[in-house]
Design an enzyme around this catalytic site. Structure first.
Site, PDB file in Angstrom:
ATOM      1  N   CYS A  20       0.817  -1.232   0.000  1.00  0.00           N
ATOM      2  CA  CYS A  20       0.000   0.000   0.000  1.00  0.00           C
ATOM      3  C   CYS A  20       0.850   1.282   0.000  1.00  0.00           C
ATOM      4  O   CYS A  20       2.059   1.228   0.115  1.00  0.00           O
ATOM      5  CB  CYS A  20      -0.962   0.093   1.184  1.00  0.00           C
ATOM      6  SG  CYS A  20      -1.885  -1.398   1.489  1.00  0.00           S
ATOM      7  N   ARG A  45       0.671   2.238  -5.866  1.00  0.00           N
ATOM      8  CA  ARG A  45       1.012   1.214  -4.883  1.00  0.00           C
ATOM      9  C   ARG A  45      -0.193   0.369  -4.465  1.00  0.00           C
ATOM     10  O   ARG A  45      -0.056  -0.591  -3.714  1.00  0.00           O
ATOM     11  CB  ARG A  45       1.622   1.855  -3.644  1.00  0.00           C
ATOM     12  CG  ARG A  45       2.900   2.609  -3.932  1.00  0.00           C
ATOM     13  CD  ARG A  45       3.444   3.237  -2.682  1.00  0.00           C
ATOM     14  NE  ARG A  45       3.994   2.256  -1.786  1.00  0.00           N
ATOM     15  CZ  ARG A  45       5.246   1.839  -1.793  1.00  0.00           C
ATOM     16  NH1 ARG A  45       6.094   2.346  -2.651  1.00  0.00           N
ATOM     17  NH2 ARG A  45       5.662   0.928  -0.951  1.00  0.00           N
ATOM     18  N   TRP A  92      -3.867  -1.751  -1.080  1.00  0.00           N
ATOM     19  CA  TRP A  92      -3.863  -3.006  -1.834  1.00  0.00           C
ATOM     20  C   TRP A  92      -4.153  -4.078  -0.796  1.00  0.00           C
ATOM     21  O   TRP A  92      -3.344  -4.308   0.102  1.00  0.00           O
ATOM     22  CB  TRP A  92      -2.503  -3.228  -2.481  1.00  0.00           C
ATOM     23  CG  TRP A  92      -2.475  -4.377  -3.443  1.00  0.00           C
ATOM     24  CD1 TRP A  92      -2.834  -4.355  -4.759  1.00  0.00           C
ATOM     25  CD2 TRP A  92      -2.032  -5.717  -3.174  1.00  0.00           C
ATOM     26  NE1 TRP A  92      -2.668  -5.599  -5.321  1.00  0.00           N
ATOM     27  CE2 TRP A  92      -2.168  -6.458  -4.370  1.00  0.00           C
ATOM     28  CE3 TRP A  92      -1.545  -6.365  -2.053  1.00  0.00           C
ATOM     29  CZ2 TRP A  92      -1.840  -7.800  -4.470  1.00  0.00           C
ATOM     30  CZ3 TRP A  92      -1.212  -7.715  -2.142  1.00  0.00           C
ATOM     31  CH2 TRP A  92      -1.358  -8.413  -3.342  1.00  0.00           C
ATOM     32  N   ASN A 118       1.105   0.156   6.136  1.00  0.00           N
ATOM     33  CA  ASN A 118       1.529  -0.558   4.944  1.00  0.00           C
ATOM     34  C   ASN A 118       2.321  -1.759   5.428  1.00  0.00           C
ATOM     35  O   ASN A 118       3.415  -1.589   5.961  1.00  0.00           O
ATOM     36  CB  ASN A 118       2.394   0.395   4.100  1.00  0.00           C
ATOM     37  CG  ASN A 118       3.063  -0.299   2.941  1.00  0.00           C
ATOM     38  OD1 ASN A 118       2.587  -1.325   2.466  1.00  0.00           O
ATOM     39  ND2 ASN A 118       4.180   0.255   2.482  1.00  0.00           N
ATOM     40  N   GLY A 119       1.734  -2.947   5.343  1.00  0.00           N
ATOM     41  CA  GLY A 119       2.461  -4.110   5.828  1.00  0.00           C
ATOM     42  C   GLY A 119       1.519  -5.184   6.330  1.00  0.00           C
ATOM     43  O   GLY A 119       0.323  -5.144   6.074  1.00  0.00           O
ATOM     44  N   GLU A 507       8.029 -12.174 -21.566  1.00  0.00           N
ATOM     45  CA  GLU A 507       7.622 -10.828 -21.157  1.00  0.00           C
ATOM     46  C   GLU A 507       6.398 -10.358 -21.957  1.00  0.00           C
ATOM     47  O   GLU A 507       5.510  -9.691 -21.425  1.00  0.00           O
ATOM     48  CB  GLU A 507       8.812  -9.861 -21.324  1.00  0.00           C
ATOM     49  CG  GLU A 507       8.515  -8.391 -21.158  1.00  0.00           C
ATOM     50  CD  GLU A 507       7.994  -7.988 -19.780  1.00  0.00           C
ATOM     51  OE1 GLU A 507       7.938  -8.830 -18.872  1.00  0.00           O
ATOM     52  OE2 GLU A 507       7.611  -6.822 -19.631  1.00  0.00           O
ATOM     53  N   LYS A 511       3.041  -9.134 -20.250  1.00  0.00           N
ATOM     54  CA  LYS A 511       2.508  -7.783 -20.493  1.00  0.00           C
ATOM     55  C   LYS A 511       1.074  -7.848 -20.975  1.00  0.00           C
ATOM     56  O   LYS A 511       0.220  -7.106 -20.527  1.00  0.00           O
ATOM     57  CB  LYS A 511       3.418  -7.113 -21.545  1.00  0.00           C
ATOM     58  CG  LYS A 511       3.581  -5.663 -21.436  1.00  0.00           C
ATOM     59  CD  LYS A 511       4.669  -5.186 -20.496  1.00  0.00           C
ATOM     60  CE  LYS A 511       4.478  -5.622 -19.087  1.00  0.00           C
ATOM     61  NZ  LYS A 511       5.598  -5.470 -18.215  1.00  0.00           N
ATOM     62  N   GLU A 514      -1.337  -8.818 -18.182  1.00  0.00           N
ATOM     63  CA  GLU A 514      -1.488  -7.739 -17.194  1.00  0.00           C
ATOM     64  C   GLU A 514      -2.466  -6.668 -17.641  1.00  0.00           C
ATOM     65  O   GLU A 514      -3.315  -6.251 -16.871  1.00  0.00           O
ATOM     66  CB  GLU A 514      -0.140  -7.036 -16.980  1.00  0.00           C
ATOM     67  CG  GLU A 514       0.766  -7.674 -15.983  1.00  0.00           C
ATOM     68  CD  GLU A 514       1.955  -6.790 -15.696  1.00  0.00           C
ATOM     69  OE1 GLU A 514       2.164  -6.448 -14.538  1.00  0.00           O
ATOM     70  OE2 GLU A 514       2.691  -6.422 -16.641  1.00  0.00           O
ATOM     71  N   HIS A 530       5.674 -29.268 -28.662  1.00  0.00           N
ATOM     72  CA  HIS A 530       5.607 -30.305 -27.615  1.00  0.00           C
ATOM     73  C   HIS A 530       4.375 -30.151 -26.731  1.00  0.00           C
ATOM     74  O   HIS A 530       4.356 -30.672 -25.621  1.00  0.00           O
ATOM     75  CB  HIS A 530       6.880 -30.262 -26.761  1.00  0.00           C
ATOM     76  CG  HIS A 530       8.112 -30.575 -27.548  1.00  0.00           C
ATOM     77  ND1 HIS A 530       8.414 -31.840 -27.991  1.00  0.00           N
ATOM     78  CD2 HIS A 530       9.108 -29.767 -28.004  1.00  0.00           C
ATOM     79  CE1 HIS A 530       9.556 -31.814 -28.671  1.00  0.00           C
ATOM     80  NE2 HIS A 530       9.994 -30.555 -28.700  1.00  0.00           N
ATOM     81  N   LYS A 629       1.920  -1.712  -8.205  1.00  0.00           N
ATOM     82  CA  LYS A 629       3.216  -1.498  -8.846  1.00  0.00           C
ATOM     83  C   LYS A 629       4.350  -2.161  -8.072  1.00  0.00           C
ATOM     84  O   LYS A 629       5.240  -2.765  -8.650  1.00  0.00           O
ATOM     85  CB  LYS A 629       3.462   0.015  -8.944  1.00  0.00           C
ATOM     86  CG  LYS A 629       4.768   0.399  -9.616  1.00  0.00           C
ATOM     87  CD  LYS A 629       4.717   0.120 -11.084  1.00  0.00           C
ATOM     88  CE  LYS A 629       6.016   0.450 -11.792  1.00  0.00           C
ATOM     89  NZ  LYS A 629       6.071  -0.206 -13.110  1.00  0.00           N
TER      90      LYS A 629
HETATM   91  C1  AGP Z   1       5.687  -5.719 -14.404  1.00  0.00           C
HETATM   92  O1  AGP Z   1       4.901  -5.373 -15.499  1.00  0.00           O
HETATM   93  C2  AGP Z   1       4.981  -6.248 -13.305  1.00  0.00           C
HETATM   94  N1  AGP Z   1       3.971  -5.375 -12.856  1.00  0.00           N
HETATM   95  C3  AGP Z   1       5.718  -7.022 -12.228  1.00  0.00           C
HETATM   96  O2  AGP Z   1       5.935  -8.283 -12.758  1.00  0.00           O
HETATM   97  C4  AGP Z   1       7.067  -6.470 -11.717  1.00  0.00           C
HETATM   98  O3  AGP Z   1       8.025  -6.533 -12.718  1.00  0.00           O
HETATM   99  C5  AGP Z   1       7.510  -7.277 -10.507  1.00  0.00           C
HETATM  100  O4  AGP Z   1       6.549  -7.138  -9.500  1.00  0.00           O
HETATM  101  C6  AGP Z   1       8.872  -6.885  -9.994  1.00  0.00           C
HETATM  102  O5  AGP Z   1       8.922  -5.555  -9.597  1.00  0.00           O
HETATM  103  P1  AGP Z   1      10.284  -4.811  -9.312  1.00  0.00           P
HETATM  104  O6  AGP Z   1      11.039  -4.750 -10.595  1.00  0.00           O
HETATM  105  O7  AGP Z   1       9.898  -3.472  -8.792  1.00  0.00           O
HETATM  106  O8  AGP Z   1      11.020  -5.638  -8.295  1.00  0.00           O
END
Ligand code: AGP
Length: 634
Positions: A20, A45, A92, A118-119, A507, A511, A514, A530, A629
């Site tokens: 958060c 966050r 979050w 936050n935690g 990736e 992406k 997400e 396979h 994030k």
């Molecule tokens: C990236 O698009 C993601 N939201 C996520 O996988 C991110 O890369 C991952 O949580 C790692 O974050 P960081 O690079 O801040 O450690």
């Protein structure tokens, strides 16, 4: 700031977990505006719910709303809130569902204490039982409300003592009983001009202004108002009024505050005229790549160098194995790093998910170097993996974009990305900047070993050309949008690539999932036959990364196999490619390039494609559902 080494503090209880965004203010200005502005900058966050608490004279007022910050702004707009002390939170969810009762700030049942957290409080059930037996009651399912009540309990035991820091002392006493992680900001109804914060494994930064103080889990929360900051360390607690602050540890010892001046371009964190942060950040990549490379090539143009590695060339020559550790997109970057380091420096590399590495007890000999990669520098899995490696005596370097982040501060040395703030939850410019730095690091290690001067010079030239080539690819945004439009209704997709482009396929799938919620899988292209080929139908497109390279003929065979089964093919191809045009439905052209540059160039189309798919399908590409994030929970 240079990476620095920081030992564990004797009284810091190093635990796990957190999440958060939190903000706090004490000063002369209307706290409501400052908190809302801070929350806007911290919303990346978490965005399940948001809330603020303000001290209006000696009255504590709390406003909370479920959903994105907009909902809170609307709810608070008609309210007369003139208080100059307050706290705010953007959530979050960890404990408890996404409902208003679980939104922060939480208030103790005696009404005295308001807290944002936050935690995760791991022993909250035990504390809850104890407090219930003392007559406290609970309105939410959260662990954070338990902490608010525990502080109230200790505050009450002081009998409303008039001593100057009785409030701060109550927070300290409560925290002595807490197992878990926290970044907190706390208000007390009886202490209208005071704010208390504390940190354990969840970031907390104190901002020092003119007659005012701020607290935030990311300095972005207040950087528009002050750049003068103190990064709290685990086990530290700060008490602040408008005029002064006091930093102590949980053992009640005074701690010397290490003030730092933030060097930030604030406009970089604004969306400007762009519809989304994600597209702004995709378009910023040429600049981010230039920043990653700036000042990092040797004068003779044959190698790279770094200011903050804190390892001599002699020490680096002793390294016989490298473990790369990260999560999510940064993990994909590490997979590219494996190819590059092994290829250029001939050092065996293993890539680990940080969350797995931490518990795996992998045998590692003493010549192993651990390199963690994290955009935020706050990802808890990565941070804990790094702590575990350091605990075992391994040297740990970090690549991070998070200046002053926990990872930057605890690593033995490292490399800053200088990509500028990345606000879109889906990582884009941070990813290519990591690829670039891993290429530079591989080059540096290679030149310490067998890579010749001439080979070094040609790799430096290749890398210097990358920002310009990325600019060229970005011009195809509209063409890629049209491709996304043609495939916008699909439910599944495959992303396929080989060798250094295999991680880019992974990736690409990440992406797309997400931001568009389309189910996607990334595979090494040859693996497709396979099993995953069973998914191929005219409704399931395959996105090939089929650029020139030794394995291209094999990839062409894989493309034929999919084409023969009616599967549509989108393909990133090198200009002048030998791939037969009739098997590619939607080609995207990128410049021919050396293997160190290719992953960066090939990443751009997959980002643009995912972005346009997300927009076309109506999702919130900057804040996709269920994500945050910076993932600071295990
Ligand atoms: C990236 O698009 C993601 N939201 C996520 O996988 C991110 O890369 C991952 O949580 C790692 O974050 P960081 O690079 O801040 O450690």
């Amino acid at each position: 700031m240079k990476f620095s080494c920081q030992g564990e503090r004797p009284c810091a209880r190093v635990l796990a977990k957190a999440m958060c965004g939190i903000i706090g203010y004490v000063g002369r200005h209307r706290a409501k505006d400052i908190l809302m502005d801070g929350l806007k900058r911290l919303e990346y966050r978490g965005y399940d719910s948001a809330g603020i608490a303000l001290l209006e004279g000696s009255e504590l007022r709390i406003v909370r709303a479920v959903g994105q910050l907009e909902a809170l702004i609307r709810k608070a707009a008609p309210l007369e809130l003139a208080g100059t002390v307050g706290i705010g939170h953007t959530r979050w969810a960890t404990h408890g569902g996404v409902v208003e009762e679980n939104a922060h700030p939480h208030r103790s049942s005696d009404g005295k204490i308001a807290l944002v957290h936050n935690g995760v409080i791991e022993n909250f059930a035990t504390i809850r039982e104890f407090l219930l037996s003392r007559g406290y009651c609970f309105a939410s399912e959260t662990d954070s409300e338990v902490l608010a009540n525990l502080i109230a309990y200790h505050y009450g035991r002081g009998g409303g003592s008039g001593e100057k820091n009785h409030f701060g002392e109550s927070v300290r006493r409560a925290l002595l009983h807490v197992q878990g992680t926290y970044g907190i900001a706390v208000l007390c109804e009886d202490r209208p001009g005071e704010l208390v914060g504390a940190r354990n494994s969840s970031p907390l930064i104190l901002g020092i202004g003119d007659g005012e103080h701020f607290l935030a889990s990311d300095a972005a929360g207040f950087a528009a108002r002050t750049r003068d900051v103190v990064f709290l360390r685990d086990g530290e607690l700060v008490w602040a009024s408008g005029e002064e602050f006091l930093l102590t540890n949980l053992c009640q010892e005074r701690v010397e505050a290490q003030r730092q001046e933030l060097d930030w371009d604030l406009t970089a964190g604004e969306r400007g005229g762009y519809p989304h942060f994600m597209v702004k950040e995709i378009l910023e990549q040429p600049q981010a790549l230039e920043n990653a490379m700036r000042g990092r090539f040797s004068a003779d143009g044959s190698t790279a160098h770094f200011g903050g590695l804190a390892m001599t060339p002699q020490e680096l020559r002793q390294v016989e194995r490298i473990v790369l550790c990260a999560c999510g997109t940064a993990h994909c970057a590490c997979l590219v790093g494996e190819y590059l380091i092994e290829g250029l420096a001939r050092i065996p590399v293993e890539v680990e998910y940080a969350s797995e590495f931490r518990y795996r007890n992998a045998p590692m000999d003493r010549h192993t170097l651990v390199l963690v990669v994290s955009q935020s520098g706050e990802t808890l899995d990565t941070l804990e993996a790094m702590r575990e490696a350091r605990r075992k005596g391994f040297r740990v370097l970090a690549i991070t974009n998070g200046v002053g982040s926990s990872i930057a501060r605890e690593a033995d040395g490292g490399i800053y990305q200088h990509a500028g703030p990345e606000i879109g939850v889906a990582s884009t410019k941070a990813f290519t900047s990591q690829l670039c730095l891993l290429a530079l690091f591989a080059l540096y290690l290679g030149r310490l070993r067998d890579l010749s001067f001439d080979e070094g010079v040609s790799i430096v030239e290749v890398l210097r050309a990358v920002p310009g080539q990325v600019r060229e690819i970005l011009l195809q945004g509209e063409a890629i949008r049209r491709i996304a439009e043609r495939h916008g209704r699909c439910r599944d997709m495959l992303f396929l690539g080989r060798q250094v482009l295999f991680p880019i396929a992974l990736e690409g799938a990440l992406k797309l999932k997400e931001v568009s919620y389309v189910h996607a899988e990334g595979y090494a292209a040859a693996e497709m036959k396979h099993g995953p080929i069973a998914l191929v139908t005219p409704e399931c497109p395959s996105f090939f990364l089929a650029c020139d390279g030794a394995t291209l003929p094999k990839t062409i065979s894989n493309m034929h196999e999919i084409h023969a089964r009616g599967g549509p093919i989108i393909a990133v191809l090198s200009q002048g490619s030998a791939v037969p045009r009739e098997i590619v439905d939607d080609p995207i052209w990128i410049p021919r390039a050396h293997g160190v540059a290719l992953p960066i160039l090939a990443a751009i189309p997959i980002q643009l494609f995912a972005y346009h798919m997300g927009v076309l399908r109506g999702g919130d590409v900057d804040k996709p559902r269920n994500l945050a994030k910076s993932v600071t929970v295990e």
